[in-house]
Design an enzyme around this catalytic site. Structure first.
Site, PDB file in Angstrom:
ATOM      1  N   GLN A  18      -5.007  -1.679   9.293  1.00  0.00           N
ATOM      2  CA  GLN A  18      -4.897  -3.003   8.674  1.00  0.00           C
ATOM      3  C   GLN A  18      -5.483  -4.067   9.606  1.00  0.00           C
ATOM      4  O   GLN A  18      -5.168  -4.100  10.796  1.00  0.00           O
ATOM      5  CB  GLN A  18      -3.421  -3.296   8.347  1.00  0.00           C
ATOM      6  CG  GLN A  18      -3.200  -4.553   7.526  1.00  0.00           C
ATOM      7  CD  GLN A  18      -3.694  -4.436   6.077  1.00  0.00           C
ATOM      8  OE1 GLN A  18      -3.894  -3.346   5.551  1.00  0.00           O
ATOM      9  NE2 GLN A  18      -3.897  -5.562   5.425  1.00  0.00           N
ATOM     10  N   ASP A  45     -11.346   2.418   3.324  1.00  0.00           N
ATOM     11  CA  ASP A  45     -11.680   0.996   3.195  1.00  0.00           C
ATOM     12  C   ASP A  45     -13.159   0.785   2.891  1.00  0.00           C
ATOM     13  O   ASP A  45     -13.552  -0.298   2.452  1.00  0.00           O
ATOM     14  CB  ASP A  45     -11.368   0.264   4.516  1.00  0.00           C
ATOM     15  CG  ASP A  45      -9.983  -0.371   4.550  1.00  0.00           C
ATOM     16  OD1 ASP A  45      -9.494  -0.781   3.479  1.00  0.00           O
ATOM     17  OD2 ASP A  45      -9.411  -0.472   5.650  1.00  0.00           O
ATOM     18  N   LYS A  85       0.824  -1.211   0.000  1.00  0.00           N
ATOM     19  CA  LYS A  85       0.000   0.000   0.000  1.00  0.00           C
ATOM     20  C   LYS A  85       0.858   1.262   0.000  1.00  0.00           C
ATOM     21  O   LYS A  85       0.597   2.209  -0.739  1.00  0.00           O
ATOM     22  CB  LYS A  85      -0.951  -0.025   1.209  1.00  0.00           C
ATOM     23  CG  LYS A  85      -2.011  -1.121   1.074  1.00  0.00           C
ATOM     24  CD  LYS A  85      -2.894  -1.327   2.299  1.00  0.00           C
ATOM     25  CE  LYS A  85      -3.813  -2.526   2.020  1.00  0.00           C
ATOM     26  NZ  LYS A  85      -4.839  -2.750   3.037  1.00  0.00           N
TER      27      LYS A  85
HETATM   28  N1  L34 Z   1      -8.215  -2.595   6.783  1.00  0.00           N
HETATM   29  N2  L34 Z   1      -7.476  -4.719   6.264  1.00  0.00           N
HETATM   30  C1  L34 Z   1      -7.944  -3.532   5.859  1.00  0.00           C
HETATM   31  N3  L34 Z   1      -8.153  -3.235   4.559  1.00  0.00           N
HETATM   32  C2  L34 Z   1      -7.889  -4.155   3.603  1.00  0.00           C
HETATM   33  O1  L34 Z   1      -8.138  -3.888   2.317  1.00  0.00           O
HETATM   34  C3  L34 Z   1      -7.376  -5.402   3.983  1.00  0.00           C
HETATM   35  N4  L34 Z   1      -7.014  -6.365   3.066  1.00  0.00           N
HETATM   36  C4  L34 Z   1      -7.251  -7.769   3.390  1.00  0.00           C
HETATM   37  C5  L34 Z   1      -6.620  -8.025   4.760  1.00  0.00           C
HETATM   38  N5  L34 Z   1      -6.811  -6.923   5.690  1.00  0.00           N
HETATM   39  C6  L34 Z   1      -7.197  -5.673   5.335  1.00  0.00           C
HETATM   40  C7  L34 Z   1      -5.932  -6.279   2.261  1.00  0.00           C
HETATM   41  O2  L34 Z   1      -5.288  -5.254   2.119  1.00  0.00           O
HETATM   42  C8  L34 Z   1      -6.534  -8.477   2.267  1.00  0.00           C
HETATM   43  N6  L34 Z   1      -5.670  -7.469   1.687  1.00  0.00           N
HETATM   44  C9  L34 Z   1      -4.695  -7.708   0.703  1.00  0.00           C
HETATM   45  C10 L34 Z   1      -4.021  -6.694   0.053  1.00  0.00           C
HETATM   46  C11 L34 Z   1      -3.052  -6.948  -0.894  1.00  0.00           C
HETATM   47  C12 L34 Z   1      -2.750  -8.232  -1.234  1.00  0.00           C
HETATM   48  C13 L34 Z   1      -3.422  -9.272  -0.632  1.00  0.00           C
HETATM   49  C14 L34 Z   1      -4.395  -9.010   0.335  1.00  0.00           C
HETATM   50  C15 L34 Z   1      -1.683  -8.463  -2.253  1.00  0.00           C
HETATM   51  O3  L34 Z   1      -1.080  -7.549  -2.731  1.00  0.00           O
HETATM   52  N7  L34 Z   1      -1.402  -9.720  -2.587  1.00  0.00           N
HETATM   53  C16 L34 Z   1      -0.362 -10.042  -3.538  1.00  0.00           C
HETATM   54  C17 L34 Z   1       0.708 -10.890  -2.912  1.00  0.00           C
HETATM   55  C18 L34 Z   1       1.378 -10.225  -1.752  1.00  0.00           C
HETATM   56  C19 L34 Z   1       2.323 -11.174  -1.005  1.00  0.00           C
HETATM   57  O4  L34 Z   1       3.095 -11.884  -1.657  1.00  0.00           O
HETATM   58  O5  L34 Z   1       2.262 -11.184   0.231  1.00  0.00           O
HETATM   59  C20 L34 Z   1      -1.006 -10.799  -4.704  1.00  0.00           C
HETATM   60  O6  L34 Z   1      -0.439 -10.787  -5.778  1.00  0.00           O
HETATM   61  O7  L34 Z   1      -2.069 -11.396  -4.486  1.00  0.00           O
END
Ligand code: L34
Length: 284
Positions: A95, A118, A51
């Site tokens: 988060q 959010d 982020k």
């Molecule tokens: N307050 N909490 C709040 N807002 C959110 O919008 C979230 N979420 C979920 C968990 N808690 C939260 C996220 O940010 C899930 N989430 C989230 C955000 C980004 C990614 C996955 C979940 C992401 O970028 N995933 C990458 C891989 C990252 C890695 O390797 O760790 C992907 O390509 O899927």
């Protein structure tokens, strides 16, 4: 067709970056997102890093506030109050999940509705369900963008959402309904889940369990959106969908990683800009 969240988000972020000079000229500064990370959950650390990085890419400012896992609820609420009052902060995100002992709903309620990037605050949730203008939650908003990207017409189609969480399942079902799909919400107690899923022209898997959706549960040609980010025993990320099998049957499918995750972050950028513009016009 593989719907790349990485590519789509890069394109959308570039479009947002291109707007920054104009915003800065008009309002005297660029949008600012504040992110609070409590504790040291490695997955949360990784998402929050994404982020902050996205803010840089888009050309917005960010504030990262890290707090010890032992922080009291009162201290966290005090930090939120401070950020709510800060004139140069446009978005406040805590988060999730939070350590045991901190009441998540109390924390979400404490974020000012105007800075709720959010879209989790009860006022934003109510507005969503009442068809009033509101900040849409990032993951559902990103999913709709990805479906749009396939070019399929959602109107009249059967959509099945597997999972009924407040942050994904329920709101994405509402957005699909608004797009005139015929929507079913399935979950862990659904009888014959495979048969329900096989009806779907659009299948959204938001269960949080590795490979619960297998190829035999997918209607040939369906659009499959995989919201799962499950860290497997192999240390790698896996979706809720068995990708190798599903890709042979689906008409379009999102990968994990590189699918919904990057789009969630991208929509957070777009929500921050939206909150910024609204605050700047309302508050002068
Ligand atoms: N307050 N909490 C709040 N807002 C959110 O919008 C979230 N979420 C979920 C968990 N808690 C939260 C996220 O940010 C899930 N989430 C989230 C955000 C980004 C990614 C996955 C979940 C992401 O970028 N995933 C990458 C891989 C990252 C890695 O390797 O760790 C992907 O390509 O899927």
């Amino acid at each position: 067709m593989i719907i790349s969240g990485t590519e789509l988000s890069a394109r959308l972020k570039a479009e947002m970056a291109a707007q920054m000079p104009q915003l800065e000229k008009e309002y005297g500064r660029v949008p600012c997102l504040a992110v609070i990370l409590v504790g040291e959950n490695p997955a949360s650390q990784s998402y929050v890093k994404g982020k902050i990085k996205a803010c840089e890419v888009v050309g917005m400012t960010s504030l990262l506030i890290t707090m010890d896992a032992s922080v009291s609820e009162a201290e966290l609420l005090a930090k939120i109050a401070e950020l709510n009052a800060a004139p140069d902060v446009d978005g406040v995100l805590v988060q999730l999940p939070l350590p045991a002992g901190i009441d998540e709903s109390k924390v979400i309620d404490a974020i000012s509705v105007e800075k709720d990037v959010d879209g989790f605050h009860p006022s934003n949730v109510a507005k969503l369900w009442l068809n009033e203008p509101c900040i849409l939650p990032c993951t559902p908003k990103g999913i709709m963008k990805m479906i749009e990207e396939t070019g399929i017409q959602v109107k009249g189609k059967k959509a099945v959402v597997v999972g009924r969480s407040n942050i994904v399942g329920k709101p994405v079902a509402k957005l699909l309904l608004d797009a005139n799909a015929t929507v079913t919400i399935a979950h862990s107690r659904t009888e014959d889940l495979a048969a329900v899923c096989r009806e779907a022209d659009i299948l959204v898997a938001a269960v949080g369990k590795e490979a619960v959706i297998t190829a035999d549960m997918i209607k040939p040609g369906a659009v499959v959106i995989d919201v799962g980010v499950n860290r497997g025993a192999d240390g790698k990320l896996h979706g809720d969908v068995d990708f190798a099998g599903a890709v042979e049957v689906a008409g379009a499918i999102t990968p994990v990683p590189g699918g919904v995750g990057p789009m969630t972050i991208c929509m957070l950028m777009s929500n921050t800009i939206e909150c910024f513009k609204k605050r700047m016009t309302v508050n002068g």
